[in-house]
Design a protein around this motif. Structure first.
Motif, PDB file in Angstrom:
ATOM      1  N   ARG A  14       0.831  -1.208   0.000  1.00  0.00           N
ATOM      2  CA  ARG A  14       0.000   0.000   0.000  1.00  0.00           C
ATOM      3  C   ARG A  14       0.864   1.255   0.000  1.00  0.00           C
ATOM      4  O   ARG A  14       0.538   2.251  -0.661  1.00  0.00           O
ATOM      5  N   ASP A  15       1.973   1.215   0.747  1.00  0.00           N
ATOM      6  CA  ASP A  15       2.868   2.373   0.776  1.00  0.00           C
ATOM      7  C   ASP A  15       3.431   2.652  -0.609  1.00  0.00           C
ATOM      8  O   ASP A  15       3.520   3.816  -1.029  1.00  0.00           O
ATOM      9  N   ARG A  16       3.823   1.609  -1.333  1.00  0.00           N
ATOM     10  CA  ARG A  16       4.372   1.808  -2.679  1.00  0.00           C
ATOM     11  C   ARG A  16       3.316   2.361  -3.627  1.00  0.00           C
ATOM     12  O   ARG A  16       3.628   3.193  -4.486  1.00  0.00           O
ATOM     13  N   LEU A  17       2.072   1.918  -3.489  1.00  0.00           N
ATOM     14  CA  LEU A  17       1.012   2.453  -4.340  1.00  0.00           C
ATOM     15  C   LEU A  17       0.774   3.934  -4.042  1.00  0.00           C
ATOM     16  O   LEU A  17       0.628   4.751  -4.966  1.00  0.00           O
ATOM     17  N   PHE A  18       0.739   4.291  -2.762  1.00  0.00           N
ATOM     18  CA  PHE A  18       0.581   5.692  -2.386  1.00  0.00           C
ATOM     19  C   PHE A  18       1.767   6.522  -2.885  1.00  0.00           C
ATOM     20  O   PHE A  18       1.603   7.653  -3.343  1.00  0.00           O
ATOM     21  N   GLN A  22       1.700   9.638  -5.381  1.00  0.00           N
ATOM     22  CA  GLN A  22       2.237  10.928  -4.942  1.00  0.00           C
ATOM     23  C   GLN A  22       3.171  11.522  -5.991  1.00  0.00           C
ATOM     24  O   GLN A  22       3.038  12.700  -6.376  1.00  0.00           O
ATOM     25  N   TYR A  23       4.118  10.713  -6.473  1.00  0.00           N
ATOM     26  CA  TYR A  23       5.082  11.237  -7.442  1.00  0.00           C
ATOM     27  C   TYR A  23       4.458  11.412  -8.829  1.00  0.00           C
ATOM     28  O   TYR A  23       4.904  12.275  -9.597  1.00  0.00           O
ATOM     29  N   ALA A  24       3.455  10.617  -9.141  1.00  0.00           N
ATOM     30  CA  ALA A  24       2.746  10.828 -10.401  1.00  0.00           C
ATOM     31  C   ALA A  24       2.020  12.173 -10.389  1.00  0.00           C
ATOM     32  O   ALA A  24       2.013  12.902 -11.395  1.00  0.00           O
ATOM     33  N   CYS A  25       1.433  12.517  -9.248  1.00  0.00           N
ATOM     34  CA  CYS A  25       0.784  13.833  -9.111  1.00  0.00           C
ATOM     35  C   CYS A  25       1.809  14.966  -9.239  1.00  0.00           C
ATOM     36  O   CYS A  25       1.539  15.991  -9.877  1.00  0.00           O
ATOM     37  N   MET A  26       2.983  14.776  -8.642  1.00  0.00           N
ATOM     38  CA  MET A  26       4.025  15.792  -8.758  1.00  0.00           C
ATOM     39  C   MET A  26       4.460  15.971 -10.209  1.00  0.00           C
ATOM     40  O   MET A  26       4.616  17.106 -10.697  1.00  0.00           O
ATOM     41  N   LEU A  27       4.625  14.866 -10.915  1.00  0.00           N
ATOM     42  CA  LEU A  27       5.036  14.931 -12.319  1.00  0.00           C
ATOM     43  C   LEU A  27       3.966  15.579 -13.192  1.00  0.00           C
ATOM     44  O   LEU A  27       4.259  16.465 -14.002  1.00  0.00           O
ATOM     45  N   LEU A  28       2.711  15.164 -13.010  1.00  0.00           N
ATOM     46  CA  LEU A  28       1.626  15.741 -13.799  1.00  0.00           C
ATOM     47  C   LEU A  28       1.443  17.224 -13.486  1.00  0.00           C
ATOM     48  O   LEU A  28       1.166  18.037 -14.384  1.00  0.00           O
ATOM     49  N   CYS A 204      17.494   6.563  -8.571  1.00  0.00           N
ATOM     50  CA  CYS A 204      16.301   7.403  -8.755  1.00  0.00           C
ATOM     51  C   CYS A 204      15.918   8.117  -7.460  1.00  0.00           C
ATOM     52  O   CYS A 204      15.544   9.290  -7.471  1.00  0.00           O
ATOM     53  N   ASP A 205      16.030   7.405  -6.346  1.00  0.00           N
ATOM     54  CA  ASP A 205      15.657   8.003  -5.060  1.00  0.00           C
ATOM     55  C   ASP A 205      16.570   9.149  -4.662  1.00  0.00           C
ATOM     56  O   ASP A 205      16.188  10.000  -3.848  1.00  0.00           O
ATOM     57  N   CYS A 226      11.614  10.472 -11.361  1.00  0.00           N
ATOM     58  CA  CYS A 226      12.501   9.535 -10.657  1.00  0.00           C
ATOM     59  C   CYS A 226      11.764   8.811  -9.528  1.00  0.00           C
ATOM     60  O   CYS A 226      11.928   7.601  -9.339  1.00  0.00           O
ATOM     61  N   GLY A 227      10.944   9.548  -8.782  1.00  0.00           N
ATOM     62  CA  GLY A 227      10.184   8.925  -7.704  1.00  0.00           C
ATOM     63  C   GLY A 227       9.185   7.910  -8.222  1.00  0.00           C
ATOM     64  O   GLY A 227       8.979   6.848  -7.620  1.00  0.00           O
ATOM     65  N   LEU A 228       8.557   8.214  -9.356  1.00  0.00           N
ATOM     66  CA  LEU A 228       7.597   7.277  -9.951  1.00  0.00           C
ATOM     67  C   LEU A 228       8.301   6.004 -10.411  1.00  0.00           C
ATOM     68  O   LEU A 228       7.811   4.890 -10.164  1.00  0.00           O
ATOM     69  N   LEU A 229       9.456   6.158 -11.079  1.00  0.00           N
ATOM     70  CA  LEU A 229      10.209   4.979 -11.528  1.00  0.00           C
ATOM     71  C   LEU A 229      10.655   4.133 -10.345  1.00  0.00           C
ATOM     72  O   LEU A 229      10.549   2.901 -10.370  1.00  0.00           O
ATOM     73  N   SER A 230      11.150   4.800  -9.296  1.00  0.00           N
ATOM     74  CA  SER A 230      11.570   4.073  -8.100  1.00  0.00           C
ATOM     75  C   SER A 230      10.398   3.332  -7.456  1.00  0.00           C
ATOM     76  O   SER A 230      10.543   2.189  -7.006  1.00  0.00           O
ATOM     77  N   SER A 231       9.239   3.979  -7.415  1.00  0.00           N
ATOM     78  CA  SER A 231       8.050   3.344  -6.825  1.00  0.00           C
ATOM     79  C   SER A 231       7.610   2.131  -7.635  1.00  0.00           C
ATOM     80  O   SER A 231       7.214   1.106  -7.075  1.00  0.00           O
ATOM     81  N   LEU A 232       7.694   2.229  -8.963  1.00  0.00           N
ATOM     82  CA  LEU A 232       7.325   1.094  -9.813  1.00  0.00           C
ATOM     83  C   LEU A 232       8.280  -0.077  -9.601  1.00  0.00           C
ATOM     84  O   LEU A 232       7.852  -1.241  -9.591  1.00  0.00           O
ATOM     85  N   VAL A 233       9.570   0.230  -9.425  1.00  0.00           N
ATOM     86  CA  VAL A 233      10.530  -0.838  -9.117  1.00  0.00           C
ATOM     87  C   VAL A 233      10.196  -1.471  -7.766  1.00  0.00           C
ATOM     88  O   VAL A 233      10.247  -2.698  -7.614  1.00  0.00           O
ATOM     89  N   GLY A 234       9.838  -0.637  -6.775  1.00  0.00           N
ATOM     90  CA  GLY A 234       9.455  -1.162  -5.477  1.00  0.00           C
ATOM     91  C   GLY A 234       8.218  -2.048  -5.556  1.00  0.00           C
ATOM     92  O   GLY A 234       8.145  -3.095  -4.902  1.00  0.00           O
ATOM     93  N   ILE A 235       7.245  -1.630  -6.347  1.00  0.00           N
ATOM     94  CA  ILE A 235       6.039  -2.447  -6.537  1.00  0.00           C
ATOM     95  C   ILE A 235       6.399  -3.781  -7.172  1.00  0.00           C
ATOM     96  O   ILE A 235       5.890  -4.840  -6.773  1.00  0.00           O
ATOM     97  N   LEU A 236       7.300  -3.739  -8.169  1.00  0.00           N
ATOM     98  CA  LEU A 236       7.699  -4.969  -8.855  1.00  0.00           C
ATOM     99  C   LEU A 236       8.399  -5.932  -7.911  1.00  0.00           C
ATOM    100  O   LEU A 236       8.124  -7.140  -7.929  1.00  0.00           O
ATOM    101  N   THR A 237       9.292  -5.421  -7.059  1.00  0.00           N
ATOM    102  CA  THR A 237      10.028  -6.311  -6.158  1.00  0.00           C
ATOM    103  C   THR A 237       9.147  -6.884  -5.056  1.00  0.00           C
ATOM    104  O   THR A 237       9.430  -7.968  -4.535  1.00  0.00           O
TER     105      THR A 237
END
Length: 246
Positions: A14-18, A22-28, A204-205, A226-237
């Motif tokens: 859940r933390d990785r999804l949030f 969060q970073y997707a909102c910052m990027l957009l 990225c972090d 960078c935060g979005l990419l890092s979060s996606l890697v975290g979700i994958l792992t």
């Protein structure tokens, strides 16, 4: 669907999804600002980003204990370099979570008199040092793998029957031996996806603490990406535990 339910039942999931939201909102928000998008949309994205950040602070309550337990485990590692790097990383992460908890208590009004910017600076420094220790460990692992690959290449060269090979095979072997360092590095990381993902995630972090500490100033768009990419890697792992660096 079952995999998604299992993933969201985990606090880290859940933390990785949030975090990704969060970073997707910052990027957009940065993209809309650059393109002079609607002010209402940018305000909504900033509000959503703040809400995701507050939600993540709730999920991180208690992570200080996990970091201390992890430090007690890593201090028993036989190899001194990973032992020092991972133990230092976990201890600085524990300090980061302490600062993060104080900031959360400030945001909810339980500690109204603390100096927010001072605690935020301490939290950023602890996070930064933790990332540096993780990257040092990653670089050590990469150098060890490159050394092993070089030794294998040397063994192949010594056992290569040059006197029985024709000129074409000799040319191919010479070209193989002269491959650039970056190509060898890419091949090594390709064979070890967990190490590649962990290195990419830590790199990225780094963008966020580097910007906050004034070491390398950038913009919210780069930090968000960078935060979005890092979060996606975290979700994958988390979804694929075998891809997590052990």
């Amino acid at each position: 669907m079952e995999a998604f339910v299992l993933f969201t039942n985990q606090t880290q999931g859940r933390d990785r999804l949030f975090r990704a939201a969060q970073y997707a909102c910052m990027l957009l928000g940065h993209v809309l600002e650059r393109r002079a998008g609607p002010g209402a949309a940018r305000a909504a994205l900033r509000q959503l980003e703040a809400s995701m950040s507050s939600g993540r602070k709730l999920f991180r309550l208690g992570n200080m204990v996990h970091a201390i337990v992890a430090a007690r485990q890593t201090i028993q590692l036989p190899d001194p370099i990973p032992r020092i790097c991972l133990t230092a990383s976990n201890l600085t992460r524990a300090l980061y979570f302490i600062c993060d908890t104080v900031l959360w208590l400030k945001s909810v009004g339980l500690l109204p008199h603390i100096y927010k910017w001072k605690w935020r600076s301490w939290a950023t420094k602890c996070y930064y040092y933790s990332l540096l220790m993780n990257l040092t460990r990653d670089l050590y692992e990469i150098s060890w793998l490159l050394e092993q690959a070089a030794e294998k290449e040397k063994a192949k060269e010594n056992s290569f029957p040059w006197d029985t090979q024709d000129q074409d095979l000799i040319c191919l072997e010479t070209e193989r031996r002269s491959q650039p360092f970056l190509l060898l590095l890419c091949c090594t990381l390709k064979k070890h996806p967990p190490l590649l993902l962990d290195t990419a995630k830590n790199l990225c972090d780094l963008s966020s603490p580097l910007d906050r500490l004034g070491i390398y100033k950038t913009n919210p768009g780069i930090i968000g990406l960078c935060g979005l990419l890092s979060s996606l890697v975290g979700i994958l792992t988390i979804a694929r535990p075998h891809l997590k660096l052990k």
